[in-house]
Design a protein around this motif. Structure first.
Motif, mmCIF file in Angstrom:
data_model
loop_
_atom_site.group_PDB
_atom_site.id
_atom_site.type_symbol
_atom_site.label_atom_id
_atom_site.label_comp_id
_atom_site.label_asym_id
_atom_site.label_seq_id
_atom_site.Cartn_x
_atom_site.Cartn_y
_atom_site.Cartn_z
ATOM 1 N N THR A 1 3.086 10.348 -9.251
ATOM 2 C CA THR A 1 2.363 10.642 -10.488
ATOM 3 C C THR A 1 1.633 11.979 -10.397
ATOM 4 O O THR A 1 1.666 12.799 -11.326
ATOM 5 N N GLU A 2 0.962 12.192 -9.247
ATOM 6 C CA GLU A 2 0.249 13.447 -9.052
ATOM 7 C C GLU A 2 1.215 14.628 -9.013
ATOM 8 O O GLU A 2 0.930 15.696 -9.550
ATOM 9 N N ARG A 3 2.365 14.436 -8.390
ATOM 10 C CA ARG A 3 3.356 15.506 -8.315
ATOM 11 C C ARG A 3 3.879 15.845 -9.701
ATOM 12 O O ARG A 3 4.043 17.023 -10.043
ATOM 13 N N ALA A 4 4.134 14.815 -10.519
ATOM 14 C CA ALA A 4 4.616 15.054 -11.885
ATOM 15 C C ALA A 4 3.558 15.793 -12.703
ATOM 16 O O ALA A 4 3.874 16.733 -13.452
ATOM 17 N N ALA A 5 2.275 15.378 -12.547
ATOM 18 C CA ALA A 5 1.199 16.057 -13.264
ATOM 19 C C ALA A 5 1.054 17.495 -12.797
ATOM 20 O O ALA A 5 0.837 18.412 -13.609
ATOM 21 N N LEU A 6 1.176 17.706 -11.472
ATOM 22 C CA LEU A 6 1.083 19.054 -10.926
ATOM 23 C C LEU A 6 2.231 19.925 -11.416
ATOM 24 O O LEU A 6 2.031 21.098 -11.770
ATOM 25 N N GLN A 7 3.435 19.375 -11.455
ATOM 26 C CA GLN A 7 4.577 20.133 -11.963
ATOM 27 C C GLN A 7 4.407 20.475 -13.427
ATOM 28 O O GLN A 7 4.743 21.582 -13.871
ATOM 29 N N GLU A 8 3.883 19.523 -14.202
ATOM 30 C CA GLU A 8 3.643 19.791 -15.618
ATOM 31 C C GLU A 8 2.601 20.894 -15.800
ATOM 32 O O GLU A 8 2.765 21.804 -16.628
ATOM 33 N N GLN B 1 0.821 -1.204 0.000
ATOM 34 C CA GLN B 1 0.000 0.000 0.000
ATOM 35 C C GLN B 1 0.860 1.261 0.000
ATOM 36 O O GLN B 1 0.552 2.251 -0.684
ATOM 37 N N ILE B 2 1.933 1.212 0.797
ATOM 38 C CA ILE B 2 2.837 2.376 0.835
ATOM 39 C C ILE B 2 3.467 2.596 -0.537
ATOM 40 O O ILE B 2 3.580 3.737 -1.017
ATOM 41 N N ALA B 3 3.865 1.515 -1.189
ATOM 42 C CA ALA B 3 4.462 1.632 -2.514
ATOM 43 C C ALA B 3 3.453 2.193 -3.514
ATOM 44 O O ALA B 3 3.782 3.050 -4.349
ATOM 45 N N ILE B 4 2.186 1.733 -3.425
ATOM 46 C CA ILE B 4 1.151 2.250 -4.328
ATOM 47 C C ILE B 4 0.890 3.730 -4.058
ATOM 48 O O ILE B 4 0.764 4.536 -4.997
ATOM 49 N N ASP B 5 0.833 4.096 -2.772
ATOM 50 C CA ASP B 5 0.601 5.495 -2.422
ATOM 51 C C ASP B 5 1.751 6.368 -2.906
ATOM 52 O O ASP B 5 1.526 7.489 -3.407
ATOM 53 N N ARG B 6 2.977 5.897 -2.755
ATOM 54 C CA ARG B 6 4.132 6.666 -3.230
ATOM 55 C C ARG B 6 4.097 6.847 -4.742
ATOM 56 O O ARG B 6 4.414 7.917 -5.271
ATOM 57 N N LEU B 7 3.708 5.780 -5.440
ATOM 58 C CA LEU B 7 3.603 5.870 -6.892
ATOM 59 C C LEU B 7 2.520 6.870 -7.288
ATOM 60 O O LEU B 7 2.698 7.675 -8.216
#
Length: 268
Positions: free
Chosen positions: A49-56, A39-45
């Motif tokens: 992903t959200e951080r990359a989308a937000l940065q974009e 679950q931690i690995a899924i949450d980190r992923l």
């Protein structure tokens, strides 16, 4: 050996029972920890992903804002954004030049505080029985875009200028409440002055053309009578000649002005 072989199954069974009895909490903990790690690995992923989308998205917005700022900076016309009360909340450098103050000094002020209208008649439309008392009053009163031609104003530097101005209200999603007003103004002072000079020139040229034409017409009427002496005939022909030369110079000057104006328009 036979005795050991008889007792081994019994001990083996006891050992297995003891093992499951003592180890099942550990196995449950291992399973739980494995699930938690997944679950931690899924949450980190997901966060990555959200951080990359937000940065974009942030990069695109930053690029768009820079593009808008560049456009507002480079555009020759004045662009002013007013809030619902008619206060200035944004303007470009061209607006600061026209008004005669910096953007910082203009923010929070009304349009009537920075521009003095010379004539209220130009604010009046056919639907209005009386002209508005001020430009700001006309802006706040109107719910439709409008355009004002040849608006004479005095800016903060006490300079007389002529503007072509358009005002467009911006509504909310329901098209009921006005949120802001976009004011765009073009400085047509030089164009207006040139037009006035042209009109004055046409008026003077018309008068100057009429004078030699009147002289030519008068002298030619006398010459056509056939009752003039040779000296008078020669004198009147000389005056007609002088008038035609004067007329030729006037026509040449008019053509030169026309060519200059045509070249100016092509240069634009």
């Amino acid at each position: 050996l036979s005795f050991v072989s008889l007792l081994l199954p019994q001990y083996h069974f006891q050992i297995l029972n003891n093992f499951w009895f003592t180890s099942w909490p550990i196995l449950i903990a291992i399973v739980f920890m494995t699930w938690l790690a997944q679950q931690i690995a899924i949450d980190r992923l997901f966060v990555a992903t959200e951080r990359a989308a937000l940065q974009e998205m942030t990069g695109k917005l930053t690029k768009w804002k820079k593009g808008q700022d560049t456009l507002l900076t480079k555009i020759a016309n004045a662009v002013v954004l007013l809030d619902e009360k008619g206060k200035i909340i944004m303007c470009n450098p061209a607006a600061s030049v026209i008004v005669g103050q910096t953007e910082k000094d203009l923010l929070g002020r009304s349009i009537d505080q920075v521009l003095e209208i010379q004539s209220e008649v130009v604010l009046q439309t056919q639907a209005e029985s009386a002209p508005p008392k001020s430009l700001g009053g006309k802006i706040l009163k109107s719910r439709e875009p409008f355009f004002i031609n040849n608006l004479d104003i005095i800016n903060q530097d006490q300079a007389l200028m002529t503007l072509d101005m358009s005002v467009t209200p911006i509504f909310d999603q329901d098209d009921q409440t006005i949120l802001q007003y976009v004011l765009i103004a073009e400085d047509v002072t030089a164009k207006h002055q040139l037009e006035k000079v042209r009109q004055d020139f046409v008026s003077i040229a018309s008068h100057e053309l009429r004078t030699p034409l009147t002289s030519i017409n008068g002298y030619m009427s006398l010459l056509m009578t056939g009752q003039l002496s040779p000296d008078e005939h020669k004198l009147y022909l000389s005056r007609v000649y002088d008038s035609t030369r004067r007329l030729g110079r006037l026509v040449k000057n008019i053509l030169n002005v026309s060519r200059l104006d045509q070249n100016r328009q092509q240069f634009k």
